[in-house]
Scaffold this motif. Structure first.
Motif, PDB file in Angstrom:
ATOM      1  N   HIS A 172      -2.379  -0.297  -3.803  1.00  0.00           N
ATOM      2  CA  HIS A 172      -2.864   1.075  -3.596  1.00  0.00           C
ATOM      3  C   HIS A 172      -3.551   1.645  -4.847  1.00  0.00           C
ATOM      4  O   HIS A 172      -2.975   1.656  -5.935  1.00  0.00           O
ATOM      5  N   HIS A 203      -7.869   5.638   6.845  1.00  0.00           N
ATOM      6  CA  HIS A 203      -9.108   5.314   6.131  1.00  0.00           C
ATOM      7  C   HIS A 203      -9.211   3.798   6.026  1.00  0.00           C
ATOM      8  O   HIS A 203      -8.227   3.091   6.278  1.00  0.00           O
ATOM      9  N   ASP A 233       0.869  -1.178   0.000  1.00  0.00           N
ATOM     10  CA  ASP A 233       0.000   0.000   0.000  1.00  0.00           C
ATOM     11  C   ASP A 233       0.907   1.231   0.000  1.00  0.00           C
ATOM     12  O   ASP A 233       2.150   1.097  -0.071  1.00  0.00           O
ATOM     13  N   MET A 234       0.362   2.445   0.110  1.00  0.00           N
ATOM     14  CA  MET A 234       1.219   3.613  -0.070  1.00  0.00           C
ATOM     15  C   MET A 234       1.121   4.646   1.056  1.00  0.00           C
ATOM     16  O   MET A 234       2.088   5.361   1.331  1.00  0.00           O
ATOM     17  N   GLU A 235      -0.041   4.729   1.733  1.00  0.00           N
ATOM     18  CA  GLU A 235      -0.214   5.791   2.731  1.00  0.00           C
ATOM     19  C   GLU A 235       0.779   5.672   3.878  1.00  0.00           C
ATOM     20  O   GLU A 235       1.146   6.670   4.499  1.00  0.00           O
ATOM     21  N   HIS A 290      -1.810   1.641   7.068  1.00  0.00           N
ATOM     22  CA  HIS A 290      -2.240   2.859   7.765  1.00  0.00           C
ATOM     23  C   HIS A 290      -3.382   2.535   8.712  1.00  0.00           C
ATOM     24  O   HIS A 290      -4.011   1.475   8.591  1.00  0.00           O
TER      25      HIS A 290
END
Ligand SMILES: [Zn+2]
Length: 286
Positions: free
Chosen positions: A71, A126, A19-21, A115
């Motif tokens: 992501h 989120h 993922d990226m956050e 995250h």
């Protein structure tokens, strides 16, 4: 270790859900929105965090690493810069989405750049929809993407080896994947601000943890059971739209819930429900 015909060595194989956050340095919406200048910059940071994981896992004896993009467009990593010991599953529309590949016989999984869940404190917190879901519960427990994906991995007997993200994502992971290595790459100050360590510092931390984690690699007995997922939206019409999906029931003004015989089925239903709700969002009013 000698490579076999497929290029793999004999050690355990690892899936990285990227993922990226929760990646090194990421704090702002533009950092993770495809097409922006900042996203282009942070693709390098994401690839760096992934490469550190690959290096650590291989140092710990991994024989194969599959990186699954997790992501948004699921086209964020820079293949040209990827460690050559890994292979990349890029692009979207995959049945198991963020966890595609978990059913391919891997011996461990890494949740990278994760995250905190919706409604919780944490950088870019989120659960699936950034703005319109205010809470998700899995079998009554507040559920981040990490918790949902860990339950899915358990259904295939795959242990979570490492979770990386901000300090809030790691505190969350301590609840749902207690035995995994939790690697903090930044400390949350607000949903859009964090104290960040430079990539060379976080890379060393991630690689060490990934190497250590390989001691736990190896499939366990699959845990297959019935699950209930409840979702709260920020507006009533989103719950009404989602309730059009068979097996989904409204449980409150802005809430829906559904049950499924397995976590795989529950996550497929979750994908349908969030897609329908996302499609029902109306401009600025949401
Ligand atoms: Zn994401």
């Amino acid at each position: 270790m000698p490579a076999n015909e497929s290029g793999r060595t004999a050690g355990p194989s690892v899936l990285i859900s990227a993922d990226m956050e929760g990646v090194t340095g990421v704090t702002w919406t533009d950092d993770v929105v495809p097409g922006t200048e900042q996203w282009q910059r942070f693709r390098t940071m994401l690839t760096g965090d992934v490469n550190a994981t690959v290096a650590g896992a291989c140092a710990g004896g991994a024989g194969g690493v599959l990186v699954n993009e997790a992501h948004l467009s699921q086209r964020n990593l820079l293949l040209e810069d990827l460690d050559t010991r890994a292979r990349l599953l890029t692009g979207r529309h995959k049945p198991l989405s963020m966890m595609e590949g978990i059913d391919s016989g891997v011996d461990g999984a890494v949740l990278l750049g994760y995250h905190a869940g919706s409604g919780c404190e944490g950088v870019l917190s989120h659960t699936y929809l950034p703005a319109h879901i205010t809470g998700v519960w899995l079998d009554e427990a507040p559920a981040s993407e990490g918790r949902l994906n860990t339950a899915l991995a358990a259904e295939y007997g795959v242990p979570i080896l490492v979770v990386t993200g901000d300090d809030r994502a790691c505190a969350d992971a301590a609840e749902y994947a207690r035995e995994a290595e939790h690697v903090v790459v930044k400390e949350c100050v607000s949903r859009y601000a964090a104290v960040c360590d430079p990539p060379s510092v976080t890379a060393a931390r991630i690689a060490e943890a990934a190497e250590r984690s390989m001691r736990r690699a190896g499939r366990a007995e699959p845990v297959v059971s019935r699950h209930r997922i409840e979702i709260e939206f920020d507006a009533s019409h989103l719950a009404q739209a989602a309730a059009a999906v068979p097996t989904v029931a409204e449980t409150g003004l802005r809430r829906i819930a559904f049950e499924a015989e397995t976590m795989t089925e529950a996550m497929k239903a979750f994908k349908v429900v969030t897609s329908i709700a996302d499609g029902a969002v109306q401009g600025k009013y949401g």
